[in-house]
Scaffold this active site. Sequence first.
Site, PDB file in Angstrom:
ATOM      1  N   LYS A  52      11.566   6.234  22.022  1.00 35.45           N
ATOM      2  CA  LYS A  52      12.443   5.050  22.011  1.00 35.45           C
ATOM      3  C   LYS A  52      12.833   4.656  23.434  1.00 35.45           C
ATOM      4  O   LYS A  52      12.857   3.465  23.778  1.00 35.45           O
ATOM      5  CB  LYS A  52      13.680   5.337  21.162  1.00 35.45           C
ATOM      6  CG  LYS A  52      13.340   5.581  19.690  1.00 35.45           C
ATOM      7  CD  LYS A  52      14.512   6.189  18.938  1.00 35.45           C
ATOM      8  CE  LYS A  52      14.186   6.473  17.486  1.00 35.45           C
ATOM      9  NZ  LYS A  52      15.161   7.359  16.830  1.00 35.45           N
ATOM     10  N   ALA A 111       0.874  -1.185   0.000  1.00 35.60           N
ATOM     11  CA  ALA A 111       0.000   0.000   0.000  1.00 35.60           C
ATOM     12  C   ALA A 111       0.903   1.224   0.000  1.00 35.60           C
ATOM     13  O   ALA A 111       1.748   1.381   0.884  1.00 35.60           O
ATOM     14  CB  ALA A 111      -0.895   0.004   1.229  1.00 35.60           C
TER      15      ALA A 111
HETATM   16  N1  HSE Z   1      14.579  10.751  13.203  1.00 34.73           N
HETATM   17  C1  HSE Z   1      15.144   9.557  13.726  1.00 34.73           C
HETATM   18  C2  HSE Z   1      16.614   9.815  14.047  1.00 34.73           C
HETATM   19  C3  HSE Z   1      15.002   8.454  12.715  1.00 34.73           C
HETATM   20  O1  HSE Z   1      17.142  10.848  13.634  1.00 34.73           O
HETATM   21  O2  HSE Z   1      17.218   9.023  14.733  1.00 34.73           O
HETATM   22  C4  HSE Z   1      15.114   7.094  13.292  1.00 34.73           C
HETATM   23  O3  HSE Z   1      14.161   6.811  14.251  1.00 34.73           O
END
Ligand code: HSE
Length: 434
Positions: free
Chosen positions: A203, A43
């Site tokens: 994260k 998709a």
């Molecule tokens: N924007 C994120 C970074 C991408 O710069 O690490 C990866 O998650």
Amino acid sequence: MKPVKVGICGLGTVGGGTFNVLKRNAEEIARRAGRGIEVAQIAARRPNPKCETGATPITADIFEVANNPEIDIVIELIGGYTLARELVLKAIENGKHVVTANKALIAVHGNEIFAKAREKGVMVAFEAAVAGGIPVIKAIREGLAANRINWLAGIINGTGNFILTEMREKGRAFEDVLKEAQALGYAEADPTFDVEGIDAAHKLTILASIAFGIPLQFDKAYTEGISKLTSADVNYAEALGYRIKHLGVARRTDSGFELRVHPTLIPADRLIANVNGVMNAVMVNGDAAGSTLYYGAGAGMEATASAVVADVVDVVRALTTDPENHVPHLAFQPDSLSDHPILPIESCESAYYLRIQAKDHPGVLAQVATILSERGINIESIMQKEVEEQDGLVPMILVTHRVVEARVNDAIAALEALEDVVGSVVRIRVEQLN
Ligand code: HSE
């Protein structure tokens, strides 16, 4: 055996990389998975010029993939929270396994998604959500399963690390470096997510949950960005033997868990202090293994695809196992998650770098020392620079021993109230990581 059919939703950087890696390494992957893996549908709103999709059917509607009865595994690579949540919940409802690279989705809606997946007996894998190509989730969840994890600290945003590295090494301006990171395809759609620490907090939330066995609690993570860092502080830190990194820190304490993202001074001789450019690294300290360090590309087309495809292989290998025997989403059995609280930042403990701009009068240093000692704040080192020509002020730089943040807040308020102190006191947390 018939190949397993997967559907890829989203054909951007990571989607394109995933298609390419699945195609290029098809034979090697099948040898590992025990079955072939076929992309049965994609998709995408537009084609990806870096991706030769050939005869693979393409639709503009992601829900066609989630509802496609032929597809066993839906790979969600569209990003964002809203549509991605709907898509993933729909796929799960339809009994499909899900692989996603979406850290925001997992950090914010993961508890709901995992509960639904358990109900339906399907897997949701998200290795690519943290630190791109570094298999750090697997390392913590499986490789360190024997350990009581004490703390972890990571450089988990490549864009931020690239900016800090360029500022330190080349004296480049913040905005200029950010533009380059965007052009390289590393930055988030909204780059404030990178520079204000939101992406890293997503994260970190995930890492903390699998390290400590706690529900995902993104809303309780403390987040401070790098946009206010000055090159003066980068240079003073260097003179004191430190590097400034944008670190995510999760720590177990007796009263709760610390979950914080902020610029941090770390000793320049630590391996992690030398992780530069867009690279990521995560240090994990467990009671049995001691400290381990995971390093690699935190973003990028094929680095992230590497983690996505590894998850697909894991799912394929476990297709015939009972759902009760799947590796738990958050590493710990869902009925054994801890309700120990996440501490507010005022209750977190670290050492501090303080920069005070003072008038060049006798006794100022004594006043500063008194304010700190009255609050039980022990000074580790002090550096006083020459008077700055433009304003006649003296920069006074202090590094403290570890102390609870509330006491430092109180000291900063008292310092800023001194007649001889001008402007705000700069405060940057310090971690020794030993
Ligand atoms: N924007 C994120 C970074 C991408 O710069 O690490 C990866 O998650």
